[in-house]
Motif scaffolding. Structure first.
Motif, PDB file in Angstrom:
ATOM      1  N   THR A  75       3.425   5.842  -5.614  1.00  0.00           N
ATOM      2  CA  THR A  75       3.335   5.886  -7.071  1.00  0.00           C
ATOM      3  C   THR A  75       2.322   6.943  -7.499  1.00  0.00           C
ATOM      4  O   THR A  75       2.564   7.694  -8.455  1.00  0.00           O
ATOM      5  N   GLY A  76       1.201   7.011  -6.790  1.00  0.00           N
ATOM      6  CA  GLY A  76       0.217   8.051  -7.071  1.00  0.00           C
ATOM      7  C   GLY A  76       0.776   9.440  -6.809  1.00  0.00           C
ATOM      8  O   GLY A  76       0.504  10.381  -7.557  1.00  0.00           O
ATOM      9  N   GLY A  77       1.564   9.583  -5.742  1.00  0.00           N
ATOM     10  CA  GLY A  77       2.198  10.870  -5.456  1.00  0.00           C
ATOM     11  C   GLY A  77       3.186  11.262  -6.536  1.00  0.00           C
ATOM     12  O   GLY A  77       3.255  12.428  -6.942  1.00  0.00           O
ATOM     13  N   LEU A  78       3.973  10.297  -6.998  1.00  0.00           N
ATOM     14  CA  LEU A  78       4.930  10.559  -8.078  1.00  0.00           C
ATOM     15  C   LEU A  78       4.203  10.989  -9.347  1.00  0.00           C
ATOM     16  O   LEU A  78       4.597  11.969  -9.999  1.00  0.00           O
ATOM     17  N   ALA A  79       3.126  10.289  -9.685  1.00  0.00           N
ATOM     18  CA  ALA A  79       2.355  10.658 -10.878  1.00  0.00           C
ATOM     19  C   ALA A  79       1.747  12.044 -10.713  1.00  0.00           C
ATOM     20  O   ALA A  79       1.721  12.838 -11.663  1.00  0.00           O
ATOM     21  N   LEU A  97      10.973  11.469  -7.715  1.00  0.00           N
ATOM     22  CA  LEU A  97      11.459  10.140  -8.085  1.00  0.00           C
ATOM     23  C   LEU A  97      12.391   9.571  -7.023  1.00  0.00           C
ATOM     24  O   LEU A  97      12.298   8.380  -6.690  1.00  0.00           O
ATOM     25  N   SER A  98      13.249  10.394  -6.460  1.00  0.00           N
ATOM     26  CA  SER A  98      14.138   9.896  -5.402  1.00  0.00           C
ATOM     27  C   SER A  98      13.340   9.539  -4.144  1.00  0.00           C
ATOM     28  O   SER A  98      13.626   8.532  -3.485  1.00  0.00           O
ATOM     29  N   GLY A  99      12.316  10.316  -3.814  1.00  0.00           N
ATOM     30  CA  GLY A  99      11.455   9.968  -2.687  1.00  0.00           C
ATOM     31  C   GLY A  99      10.719   8.663  -2.932  1.00  0.00           C
ATOM     32  O   GLY A  99      10.601   7.815  -2.041  1.00  0.00           O
ATOM     33  N   PHE A 100      10.212   8.486  -4.150  1.00  0.00           N
ATOM     34  CA  PHE A 100       9.534   7.240  -4.500  1.00  0.00           C
ATOM     35  C   PHE A 100      10.482   6.050  -4.386  1.00  0.00           C
ATOM     36  O   PHE A 100      10.112   4.998  -3.859  1.00  0.00           O
ATOM     37  N   LEU A 101      11.706   6.212  -4.877  1.00  0.00           N
ATOM     38  CA  LEU A 101      12.661   5.099  -4.804  1.00  0.00           C
ATOM     39  C   LEU A 101      13.015   4.747  -3.358  1.00  0.00           C
ATOM     40  O   LEU A 101      13.143   3.557  -3.021  1.00  0.00           O
ATOM     41  N   ASN A 145       0.816  -1.222   0.000  1.00  0.00           N
ATOM     42  CA  ASN A 145       0.000   0.000   0.000  1.00  0.00           C
ATOM     43  C   ASN A 145       0.846   1.268   0.000  1.00  0.00           C
ATOM     44  O   ASN A 145       0.506   2.243  -0.671  1.00  0.00           O
ATOM     45  N   ILE A 146       1.937   1.273   0.732  1.00  0.00           N
ATOM     46  CA  ILE A 146       2.775   2.476   0.790  1.00  0.00           C
ATOM     47  C   ILE A 146       3.396   2.761  -0.573  1.00  0.00           C
ATOM     48  O   ILE A 146       3.430   3.910  -1.025  1.00  0.00           O
TER      49      ILE A 146
END
Length: 129
Positions: free
Chosen positions: A16-20, A41-45, A10-11
């Motif tokens: 992914t939604g935040g990145l989009a 992108l770095s936060g998502f990774l 879920n996180i």
């Protein structure tokens, strides 16, 4: 309680939604802003790698929280929200009584950030008990 197939991800799905959202928002409002896109992108990774390590290290099927912990969290958030709203109401009443007609937005933001900080730390303590 039935566990969903992707419940442990879920996180990552939310990030992914935040990145989009960041990519679409920067494209719509400011063209291509590479600093915002690379930051998102770095936060998502970071979130994805942390979630991947968590999923791979958890081998048993025990739930993260039980019903007692969920009930304690609900009670805590109900109490802390009412306390903060009461304090805000009393503070605004006192400021109005002192004769001020306007309140700076920065003071309200300080109150909101303090609420998030105190409720988050308190929720962490309540969830560990």
């Amino acid at each position: 309680m039935k566990k969903k197939k992707y419940a442990q991800w879920n996180i990552t799905i939310a990030s992914t939604g935040g990145l989009a959202g960041v990519i679409i928002g920067t494209l719509i409002f400011s063209g291509v802003d590479w600093s915002a896109i690379l930051g998102a992108l770095s936060g998502f990774l970071l979130i994805f790698i942390g979630n991947l390590i968590y999923v791979k290290s958890k081998k048993d099927k025990t739930p993260e929280v039980d019903e007692r912990t969920i009930n304690n969290m609900r009670k805590y958030y109900a109490i802390i929200a009412n306390v903060f709203l009461g304090v805000l109401f009393l503070a605004l009443a006192a400021i109005t009584y002192m004769g001020h007609d306007q309140v700076s937005i920065s003071y309200l933001w300080i109150f909101v950030i303090a609420y998030m900080l105190i409720s988050g730390v308190g929720a962490l303590i309540v969830s560990r008990r």
